[in-house]
Design a protein around this motif. Sequence first.
Motif, PDB file in Angstrom:
ATOM      1  N   THR A  17       0.868  -1.170   0.000  1.00  0.00           N
ATOM      2  CA  THR A  17       0.000   0.000   0.000  1.00  0.00           C
ATOM      3  C   THR A  17       0.909   1.224   0.000  1.00  0.00           C
ATOM      4  N   LEU A  18       0.699   2.114  -0.953  1.00  0.00           N
ATOM      5  CA  LEU A  18       1.548   3.298  -1.102  1.00  0.00           C
ATOM      6  C   LEU A  18       1.046   4.436  -0.227  1.00  0.00           C
ATOM      7  N   SER A  19       1.964   5.029   0.550  1.00  0.00           N
ATOM      8  CA  SER A  19       1.649   6.186   1.380  1.00  0.00           C
ATOM      9  C   SER A  19       2.910   7.031   1.515  1.00  0.00           C
ATOM     10  N   TYR A  25       3.914  -3.141   3.357  1.00  0.00           N
ATOM     11  CA  TYR A  25       3.479  -4.449   2.869  1.00  0.00           C
ATOM     12  C   TYR A  25       2.767  -5.252   3.952  1.00  0.00           C
ATOM     13  N   ALA A  26       1.792  -6.057   3.504  1.00  0.00           N
ATOM     14  CA  ALA A  26       1.086  -6.997   4.375  1.00  0.00           C
ATOM     15  C   ALA A  26       0.913  -8.312   3.614  1.00  0.00           C
ATOM     16  N   LYS A  27       0.974  -9.419   4.337  1.00  0.00           N
ATOM     17  CA  LYS A  27       0.764 -10.726   3.706  1.00  0.00           C
ATOM     18  C   LYS A  27      -0.674 -10.800   3.227  1.00  0.00           C
ATOM     19  N   LEU A  28      -0.858 -11.243   1.978  1.00  0.00           N
ATOM     20  CA  LEU A  28      -2.218 -11.395   1.447  1.00  0.00           C
ATOM     21  C   LEU A  28      -2.819 -12.700   1.956  1.00  0.00           C
TER      22      LEU A  28
END
Length: 147
Positions: A17-19, A25-28
């Motif tokens: 997720t760009l911020s 990053y997060a595990k899907l």
Amino acid sequence: MSTKGISTINTFFMVGTLSNSTYTYAKLIDITDFPDLQPEPETIDVTTLSDSMRQYIFGVQDPGGNMAYGANYTKENYTAVKALDDGEPHRVAVWFGTDSSGNPDGSHGKFSYDAYIKPQIVGGGVNEKRSMNIITTPVSDIDADVT
């Protein structure tokens, strides 16, 4: 660390997720396999009439179109992947390694790229698990961070 190889345990499919120009990053979902992350480059023939043997240089790398990541099918896994099937590219990554608490940290390498994402239900037979794929269609180079 062994010089004989490292197990695929602790390999994770991540979504960024760009911020503020930085990806978080997060595990899907958990994956069961992953594709080649650095495809073999095509070769370009640069042989001249002065050469006694064909000569080549590397061309572009071709992942062969879609890249498929295997996963166990559950309604929750399918729903998580389907939520990213929105017609927009997403930043995806494969991380190798965990921190001391078992959380993905990419300490053994990170490979990331932008891609369209789509779930795919895999066919099955008698006495088999239900499986699915996370299909990614790359729209950028695959960045490798193995520092």
